[in-house]
Design an enzyme around this catalytic site. Sequence first.
Site, short mmCIF file in Angstrom:
data_model
loop_
_atom_site.label_atom_id
_atom_site.label_comp_id
_atom_site.label_asym_id
_atom_site.label_seq_id
_atom_site.Cartn_x
_atom_site.Cartn_y
_atom_site.Cartn_z
N GLU A 13 -0.22 -0.93 10.05
CA GLU A 13 -0.28 0.07 8.98
C GLU A 13 -1.59 0.01 8.18
OE1 GLU A 13 3.76 1.55 7.40
OE2 GLU A 13 3.73 -0.62 7.04
N HIS B 167 10.92 3.22 2.48
CA HIS B 167 9.97 2.27 3.06
C HIS B 167 9.40 1.31 2.01
CE1 HIS B 167 6.16 1.87 5.85
NE2 HIS B 167 6.44 0.75 5.22
N HIS C 108 0.00 -2.51 0.04
CA HIS C 108 1.18 -1.82 0.56
C HIS C 108 2.31 -2.83 0.64
CE1 HIS C 108 4.14 0.11 2.95
NE2 HIS C 108 3.94 -0.69 3.98
N HIS D 277 6.90 -3.63 0.38
CA HIS D 277 8.29 -3.17 0.51
C HIS D 277 9.12 -3.75 -0.63
CE1 HIS D 277 7.20 -3.42 5.08
NE2 HIS D 277 6.64 -2.38 4.50
#
Length: 243
Positions: free
Chosen positions: A79, A168, A98, A100
């Site tokens: 990603e 996500h 990024h 979660h």
Amino acid sequence: MANRAKDKLLRQLVMANRIFAQHGVLDAFGHVSVRDPEDPARFVMSRSLAPNLVTEDDLLTFDLQGNELNGDTRRPYGERFIHGGIFEARPDVQVVCHNHSPSIIPFGVTGVPLKPIFHMASLIGTDIPVWDIAQEFGDTDMLVTSVPMGRSLARTLGPRRVALMRGHGSVIAGAAVPEVVMAGIYMEQNAQLQTMAHLLGAGQVRYLSDAEARLMGQRCSEPLTSERAWEAWCIEAGFPNDR
Ligand code: MN
């Protein structure tokens, strides 16, 4: 001088991985990157590895399309296009995470907006958009695995510091490592507290006003505040200092 600044930034990048892992913002997944201070068209992030294992030896350099630039054949994160997309769209951004972070997930799938309910979370801002990968890309495995996907996410983020990703996680973009770490840790706490407040208040929650969040957000970005937290979190993560 430039090299010393870059060395410090890369050490901060490693520490950010460890600190985020300790605070449950990153688990075995998620990643942090920094723009290369010597070339704004490049960014640096770990090879594909759990964040609590990342060292400086694991760092790779990419162009904004996610191509590795030094012939290092170790596996990159799938990603990485998230990071290239945001660095491309936002010249002001030097650091991207990024994650979660689990407590924010409900806010990406219910239409209840994530908003600061306590002052320490002011950095997340009062206008947090939700990016829905299905809107442009239909049924996918939910992962951001191409340049167009990264650019689409960056468009939803716009000029903000935070965007949620439906089903996500989220992205956090900022000008410095301590700022992004502070935003990430308090975003997770805010999401837990906001959920409790919703339950206690039967949905009636008083949030920080736009002006309150802006004023306290400015204070949180100042060295006095962000460096105090950063110093404490570095020591907790096993680093005596960031020099
Ligand atoms: Mn992800």
